[in-house]
Design an enzyme around this catalytic site. Sequence first.
Site, PDB file in Angstrom:
ATOM      1  N   ARG A 156     -20.704 -40.583  -1.946  1.00  0.00           N
ATOM      2  CA  ARG A 156     -20.862 -39.195  -1.525  1.00  0.00           C
ATOM      3  C   ARG A 156     -21.536 -39.110  -0.164  1.00  0.00           C
ATOM      4  O   ARG A 156     -21.222 -38.236   0.639  1.00  0.00           O
ATOM      5  CB  ARG A 156     -21.676 -38.412  -2.558  1.00  0.00           C
ATOM      6  CG  ARG A 156     -20.929 -38.131  -3.858  1.00  0.00           C
ATOM      7  CD  ARG A 156     -21.632 -37.046  -4.663  1.00  0.00           C
ATOM      8  NE  ARG A 156     -20.955 -36.830  -5.930  1.00  0.00           N
ATOM      9  CZ  ARG A 156     -21.425 -37.229  -7.100  1.00  0.00           C
ATOM     10  NH1 ARG A 156     -22.578 -37.880  -7.152  1.00  0.00           N
ATOM     11  NH2 ARG A 156     -20.762 -37.001  -8.213  1.00  0.00           N
ATOM     12  N   ALA A 157     -22.483 -39.999   0.092  1.00  0.00           N
ATOM     13  CA  ALA A 157     -23.188 -39.969   1.372  1.00  0.00           C
ATOM     14  C   ALA A 157     -22.230 -40.210   2.527  1.00  0.00           C
ATOM     15  O   ALA A 157     -22.273 -39.496   3.540  1.00  0.00           O
ATOM     16  CB  ALA A 157     -24.294 -41.027   1.377  1.00  0.00           C
TER      17      ALA A 157
END
Length: 392
Positions: free
Chosen positions: A281-282
Amino acid sequence: MPTIFYPFSAILGQDAMKTALLINAVDPSIGGVLIRGQKGTGKSTAARALAALLPEIEVVDGCPCHCDPDDSATSHAECAERMARGESLPRLRRPMPVVNLPLSATEDRVVGSLHLEQALKTGERRFEPGLLAAANRGILYVDEVNLLADHLVDLLLDAAASGINLVEREGLRYQHPARFMLVGTMNPEEGELRPQFLDRFGLCVGAQGLEDTAARREIVARRLAFEADAAAFHRRWEPEERLLADQVVLARERLSAVAVPEAMLDLVVRLAIEVGAQGHRADLAIIKGARALAALLEKTAVTATEVAEAARLALPHRMARSPLDSDANLDERLDGVIGRLIAGEEPPGTAETEAEVPEVLDEMTDSMEVPGSMAAGSILFAFLKKKARKPT
């Protein structure tokens, strides 16, 4: 009478918070913004003021989900069926919807409810829309999100990520579009958000009270002027509001054309790995955030400047940390990682790789010659300030 909110452009300081909100306004798929900070630092004010910058939307008149009358693919079942029959749907232009989710809200109030008795009697499904339907194509604002029940936070984040709200009750199933920009605010002194929920927010920023005497005095003066005559105060800031609104619209239009060079993808991946961010997600949040920021800066391709700025907004809440780590320590460590990777240096104690980081990673704009030399958010507002001074 329509409510007049405090102008977004009149908020003094808090550039990181304002940048994160504007980036998400350009690309809501980033995953929303979590604003953590002390009481009275403008968190709620900024979230509510953002909607005034966003353009009106065209909706199907009477539709609870604010469906686009020209897009059956993103409409809920009833509107899509009417479009498929060739029916001419009534149209209405309305301001961007802003929905506040109260802490006392029940699950049925949030996701909507299916009337089982009606289905048993008539065989027809009857769905009572909830707050997620009302927030479709708009902003869903949750104050004190850390105090919201965990299962409701989970529902919100699932809907924000998928763009769909699915309701299932006793064998009955109903779904509708739920594409909204999620904005959550919280005071860490009242309790933290669980790590599994924290990671689901695309960006996370801190908001702190300003310590400069002149700045604090100006904040008070502006607020008093707003409370004395909100309409006049809003007229005073109308040129700045119009500039921001136009910039968001233009950035949305050019977003898909902003290129992301492979070198920037490599930089993002290396950043996420080095700070210990789990999952992917980062990486996605940084890439999307950098692309949206580049669009706001009127660039045709993402550079290391936008990647570094987006990393400051997407990584601090995902970094591996010990209980003794403070936010300041994390920011300092992140700036060190950003600077080292952009310079093409390997992490301490590791062997150099055969392929060096491309020279393009050293290309920084004049506004940020050294990562960390300016506070997060300063790049965008320095650019806007410069643009405002240009003769039309």
